[in-house]
Design a protein around this motif. Structure first.
Motif, PDB file in Angstrom:
ATOM      1  N   ARG A   1      53.019  34.231 113.099  1.00 50.46           N
ATOM      2  CA  ARG A   1      54.200  34.106 112.243  1.00 50.46           C
ATOM      3  C   ARG A   1      53.858  33.243 111.045  1.00 50.46           C
ATOM      4  N   ILE A   2      54.280  33.715 109.872  1.00 49.71           N
ATOM      5  CA  ILE A   2      54.107  32.916 108.661  1.00 49.71           C
ATOM      6  C   ILE A   2      55.444  32.855 107.927  1.00 49.71           C
ATOM      7  N   THR A   3      55.626  31.799 107.188  1.00 50.96           N
ATOM      8  CA  THR A   3      56.877  31.638 106.451  1.00 50.96           C
ATOM      9  C   THR A   3      56.870  32.511 105.201  1.00 50.96           C
ATOM     10  N   PHE A   4      58.048  32.703 104.638  1.00 48.26           N
ATOM     11  CA  PHE A   4      58.177  33.443 103.386  1.00 48.26           C
ATOM     12  C   PHE A   4      57.346  32.773 102.297  1.00 48.26           C
ATOM     13  N   ALA A   5      57.434  31.436 102.222  1.00 52.58           N
ATOM     14  CA  ALA A   5      56.692  30.691 101.195  1.00 52.58           C
ATOM     15  C   ALA A   5      55.190  30.883 101.350  1.00 52.58           C
ATOM     16  N   GLU A   6      54.696  30.834 102.583  1.00 53.98           N
ATOM     17  CA  GLU A   6      53.263  31.029 102.828  1.00 53.98           C
ATOM     18  C   GLU A   6      52.844  32.451 102.472  1.00 53.98           C
ATOM     19  N   ALA A   7      53.652  33.439 102.846  1.00 53.18           N
ATOM     20  CA  ALA A   7      53.320  34.837 102.553  1.00 53.18           C
ATOM     21  C   ALA A   7      53.228  35.086 101.054  1.00 53.18           C
ATOM     22  N   THR A   8      54.211  34.604 100.315  1.00 52.71           N
ATOM     23  CA  THR A   8      54.210  34.870  98.878  1.00 52.71           C
ATOM     24  C   THR A   8      53.152  34.063  98.140  1.00 52.71           C
ATOM     25  N   SER A   9      52.872  32.851  98.596  1.00 52.76           N
ATOM     26  CA  SER A   9      51.859  32.057  97.899  1.00 52.76           C
ATOM     27  C   SER A   9      50.440  32.522  98.219  1.00 52.76           C
ATOM     28  N   LYS A  10      50.183  32.920  99.459  1.00 54.21           N
ATOM     29  CA  LYS A  10      48.836  33.344  99.850  1.00 54.21           C
ATOM     30  C   LYS A  10      48.535  34.799  99.517  1.00 54.21           C
ATOM     31  N   TYR A  11      49.564  35.670  99.623  1.00 54.57           N
ATOM     32  CA  TYR A  11      49.317  37.103  99.487  1.00 54.57           C
ATOM     33  C   TYR A  11      50.064  37.748  98.324  1.00 54.57           C
ATOM     34  N   GLY A  12      50.984  37.017  97.700  1.00 57.75           N
ATOM     35  CA  GLY A  12      51.729  37.562  96.582  1.00 57.75           C
ATOM     36  C   GLY A  12      52.762  38.595  96.983  1.00 57.75           C
ATOM     37  N   SER A  13      53.137  38.623  98.259  1.00 57.29           N
ATOM     38  CA  SER A  13      54.098  39.604  98.758  1.00 57.29           C
ATOM     39  C   SER A  13      54.837  39.015  99.955  1.00 57.29           C
ATOM     40  N   ASP A  14      56.078  39.452 100.139  1.00 56.78           N
ATOM     41  CA  ASP A  14      56.831  39.006 101.316  1.00 56.78           C
ATOM     42  C   ASP A  14      56.565  39.898 102.525  1.00 56.78           C
ATOM     43  N   LYS A  15      55.733  40.925 102.355  1.00 60.08           N
ATOM     44  CA  LYS A  15      55.332  41.803 103.460  1.00 60.08           C
ATOM     45  C   LYS A  15      53.818  42.060 103.380  1.00 60.08           C
TER      46      LYS A  15
ATOM     47  N   ASP B   1      49.845  42.610 104.147  1.00 56.82           N
ATOM     48  CA  ASP B   1      48.974  43.252 105.119  1.00 56.82           C
ATOM     49  C   ASP B   1      47.839  42.255 105.366  1.00 56.82           C
ATOM     50  N   THR B   2      47.880  41.572 106.487  1.00 64.30           N
ATOM     51  CA  THR B   2      46.933  40.489 106.757  1.00 64.30           C
ATOM     52  C   THR B   2      45.682  40.960 107.489  1.00 64.30           C
ATOM     53  N   ARG B   3      45.520  42.264 107.683  1.00 62.29           N
ATOM     54  CA  ARG B   3      44.382  42.774 108.447  1.00 62.29           C
ATOM     55  C   ARG B   3      43.042  42.552 107.751  1.00 62.29           C
ATOM     56  N   PHE B   4      43.039  42.470 106.443  1.00 55.24           N
ATOM     57  CA  PHE B   4      41.783  42.485 105.702  1.00 55.24           C
ATOM     58  C   PHE B   4      41.456  41.159 105.015  1.00 55.24           C
ATOM     59  N   GLY B   5      42.287  40.136 105.158  1.00 53.07           N
ATOM     60  CA  GLY B   5      42.005  38.842 104.559  1.00 53.07           C
ATOM     61  C   GLY B   5      42.008  38.854 103.043  1.00 53.07           C
ATOM     62  N   LEU B   6      42.904  39.601 102.436  1.00 54.86           N
ATOM     63  CA  LEU B   6      42.938  39.724 100.982  1.00 54.86           C
ATOM     64  C   LEU B   6      43.905  38.718 100.360  1.00 54.86           C
ATOM     65  N   GLU B   7      43.595  37.449 100.534  1.00 56.70           N
ATOM     66  CA  GLU B   7      44.450  36.424  99.938  1.00 56.70           C
ATOM     67  C   GLU B   7      44.184  36.360  98.436  1.00 56.70           C
ATOM     68  N   ILE B   8      45.218  35.922  97.691  1.00 57.80           N
ATOM     69  CA  ILE B   8      45.035  35.814  96.229  1.00 57.80           C
ATOM     70  C   ILE B   8      44.588  34.421  95.861  1.00 57.80           C
TER      71      ILE B   8
END
Length: 94
Positions: A71-85, A87-94
Motif C-alpha cells: 500500500r502506498i499513499t496518494f502523495a507517494e504515488a504521485t510524487s514517485k510515479y507521477g500518477s495516482d494509479k 504500474d509498479t511492476r517495472f520500477g519506473l519511478e520519475i
C-alpha cells in the motif's frame, strides 16, 4: 434491501457499461465489485478486498497470493510515479 434486512456488509459483482465519451484509458464495458459496508474503516475495506482477490485467484487459477498487499499513499504515488494509479511492476519511478 440487504442493508435494511440487517446485513452489515455484502458485495456483488456487476457488469457495467459506460454511457460517456470513450477515452484511450477506459473500456466501454467492464465488471466491478460493488461493496456495501456499514460503519467500517479504510483497513476493513482493504482487508475484505484482499481476501476476495486471494480466494478468487486461488479457486479459479490455483495461484496463491500473499497478503497484505503493498500500500502506498496518494502523495507517494504521485510524487514517485507521477500518477495516482501507478504500474509498479517495472520500477519506473520519475
Amino acid at each position: 434491501m440487504l442493508m435494511a434486512a440487517g446485513f452489515d456488509r455484502y458485495y456483488q459483482i456487476a457488469r457495467c457499461f459506460r454511457d460517456e465519451d470513450l477515452r484511450a484509458d477506459r473500456q466501454p464495458e467492464f465488471t466491478q465489485v460493488d461493496i456495501e459496508m456499514s460503519f467500517v474503516s479504510k483497513e476493513d475495506i482493504q482487508n475484505v478486498l484482499e481476501g476476495l482477490i486471494q480466494r478468487v485467484w486461488s479457486q479459479i487459477k490455483g495461484i496463491e497470493i500473499k497478503a497484505p498487499f503493498r500500500r502506498i499513499t496518494f502523495a507517494e504515488a504521485t510524487s514517485k510515479y507521477g500518477s495516482d494509479k501507478p504500474d509498479t511492476r517495472f520500477g519506473l519511478e520519475i
